[in-house]
Design a protein around this motif. Structure first.
Motif, PDB file in Angstrom:
ATOM      1  N   PHE A  13       0.830  -1.192   0.000  1.00  0.00           N
ATOM      2  CA  PHE A  13       0.000   0.000   0.000  1.00  0.00           C
ATOM      3  C   PHE A  13       0.870   1.248   0.000  1.00  0.00           C
ATOM      4  O   PHE A  13       0.677   2.167  -0.798  1.00  0.00           O
ATOM      5  CB  PHE A  13      -0.924  -0.010   1.226  1.00  0.00           C
ATOM      6  N   TRP A  14       1.857   1.278   0.879  1.00  0.00           N
ATOM      7  CA  TRP A  14       2.712   2.464   1.001  1.00  0.00           C
ATOM      8  C   TRP A  14       3.683   2.583  -0.164  1.00  0.00           C
ATOM      9  O   TRP A  14       4.030   3.691  -0.576  1.00  0.00           O
ATOM     10  CB  TRP A  14       3.456   2.447   2.333  1.00  0.00           C
ATOM     11  N   VAL A  15       4.094   1.453  -0.706  1.00  0.00           N
ATOM     12  CA  VAL A  15       4.922   1.509  -1.921  1.00  0.00           C
ATOM     13  C   VAL A  15       4.137   2.157  -3.050  1.00  0.00           C
ATOM     14  O   VAL A  15       4.645   3.028  -3.772  1.00  0.00           O
ATOM     15  CB  VAL A  15       5.387   0.088  -2.332  1.00  0.00           C
ATOM     16  N   ALA A  16       2.876   1.746  -3.211  1.00  0.00           N
ATOM     17  CA  ALA A  16       2.030   2.320  -4.255  1.00  0.00           C
ATOM     18  C   ALA A  16       1.788   3.808  -4.008  1.00  0.00           C
ATOM     19  O   ALA A  16       1.795   4.611  -4.938  1.00  0.00           O
ATOM     20  CB  ALA A  16       0.697   1.565  -4.317  1.00  0.00           C
ATOM     21  N   VAL A  17       1.579   4.185  -2.749  1.00  0.00           N
ATOM     22  CA  VAL A  17       1.373   5.594  -2.407  1.00  0.00           C
ATOM     23  C   VAL A  17       2.580   6.426  -2.819  1.00  0.00           C
ATOM     24  O   VAL A  17       2.443   7.483  -3.456  1.00  0.00           O
ATOM     25  CB  VAL A  17       1.100   5.765  -0.898  1.00  0.00           C
ATOM     26  N   PHE A  18       3.777   5.960  -2.467  1.00  0.00           N
ATOM     27  CA  PHE A  18       4.990   6.711  -2.805  1.00  0.00           C
ATOM     28  C   PHE A  18       5.204   6.782  -4.316  1.00  0.00           C
ATOM     29  O   PHE A  18       5.691   7.780  -4.841  1.00  0.00           O
ATOM     30  CB  PHE A  18       6.206   6.084  -2.115  1.00  0.00           C
ATOM     31  N   GLN A  19       4.845   5.721  -5.022  1.00  0.00           N
ATOM     32  CA  GLN A  19       4.964   5.742  -6.480  1.00  0.00           C
ATOM     33  C   GLN A  19       4.038   6.792  -7.094  1.00  0.00           C
ATOM     34  O   GLN A  19       4.438   7.556  -7.981  1.00  0.00           O
ATOM     35  CB  GLN A  19       4.637   4.356  -7.055  1.00  0.00           C
ATOM     36  N   ILE A  20       2.804   6.840  -6.616  1.00  0.00           N
ATOM     37  CA  ILE A  20       1.831   7.810  -7.145  1.00  0.00           C
ATOM     38  C   ILE A  20       2.268   9.231  -6.821  1.00  0.00           C
ATOM     39  O   ILE A  20       2.209  10.125  -7.673  1.00  0.00           O
ATOM     40  CB  ILE A  20       0.428   7.534  -6.565  1.00  0.00           C
ATOM     41  N   ILE A  21       2.746   9.451  -5.586  1.00  0.00           N
ATOM     42  CA  ILE A  21       3.217  10.783  -5.199  1.00  0.00           C
ATOM     43  C   ILE A  21       4.397  11.198  -6.071  1.00  0.00           C
ATOM     44  O   ILE A  21       4.481  12.347  -6.535  1.00  0.00           O
ATOM     45  CB  ILE A  21       3.612  10.809  -3.710  1.00  0.00           C
TER      46      ILE A  21
END
Length: 237
Positions: free
Chosen positions: A8-16
């Protein structure tokens, strides 16, 4: 995905990260669109422009795969972006001249931000959709998180534009460059360009930038000439 899941947090950082990389283009558009607004309306223009742009991006991500498969979509978007670039180069209305044009409005600035951001986001929604792994909540979270960075960047660029007017020309040229890139990556042009004329990937964007700047300068000269004409007639009398 749950918030406790590391993915979840990996995806969040990628989107950011994707949004921040794209934020430079968005900040330029916001600064160009809001630079003529009165100081008291600039923050509202930036805020509501970003709110509308974020809403459109979320919708684009949701329909990304279907939208980008539509033929001529990017071509239409590119033509629209060329028009926006030229429009943003036109001079501010003269309040003391014989001909007074309509003043830039808050609604007009917001509309320009939303349209330009939507067009410029067509290419990038695939990356965001992929990083989000079909989670609309992730897309929304990442976009909202990146908003303060884009807003801050647009305010800095507006201050630079006031000190260095050439940045306005560079920003409009950037929109022309992006439009040129969209023309060569539409579903009806991409395969031919890649197999028969790969050089068009840089030539068409360069021509797009030159077209926006040249057209904007030409129209500006015509506007100034029209504004001077009544004054010249008065002086002759």
């Amino acid at each position: 995905m749950e918030m406790t899941d590391s993915l979840f947090w990996v995806a969040v950082f990628q989107i950011i990260a994707i949004d921040i990389v794209l934020g430079a283009d968005n900040a330029v558009v916001i600064a160009l669109a809001c630079r003529r607004l009165p100081e008291t309306q600039r923050n509202r223009g930036i805020f509501w422009g970003m709110v509308g742009a974020i809403g459109m991006r979320i919708m684009l991500v949701f329909f990304a795969l279907h939208l980008l498969a539509l033929p001529f979509l990017k071509i239409i978007g590119a033509l629209l972006l060329l028009w926006i670039g030229v429009k943003l180069l036109l001079p501010e209305p003269a309040s003391d001249g014989p001909i007074v044009r309509d003043s830039p409005t808050l609604f007009g600035a917001i509309r320009t931000i939303i349209i330009a951001d939507t067009v410029m986001s067509l290419d990038n929604v695939i990356g965001i959709a992929g990083a989000a792994r079909d989670s609309l909540a992730l897309v929304t979270f990442g976009l909202v998180f990146s908003v303060p960075i884009i807003v801050w960047g647009s305010k800095v660029i507006m201050k630079w534009m006031e000190r260095f007017p050439v940045i306005v020309i560079i920003g409009a040229g950037l929109l022309g460059w992006i439009a040129g890139g969209m023309l060569t990556t539409d579903t009806v042009t991409q395969d031919w360009v890649e197999t028969q004329a790969a050089y068009l990937h840089w030539l068409v964007p360069a021509c797009g930038a030159l077209l926006v700047v040249a057209t904007g300068k030409w129209l500006t000269a015509r506007i100034h000439k029209k504004l001077r004409a009544p004054v010249d007639l008065v002086n002759r009398d």
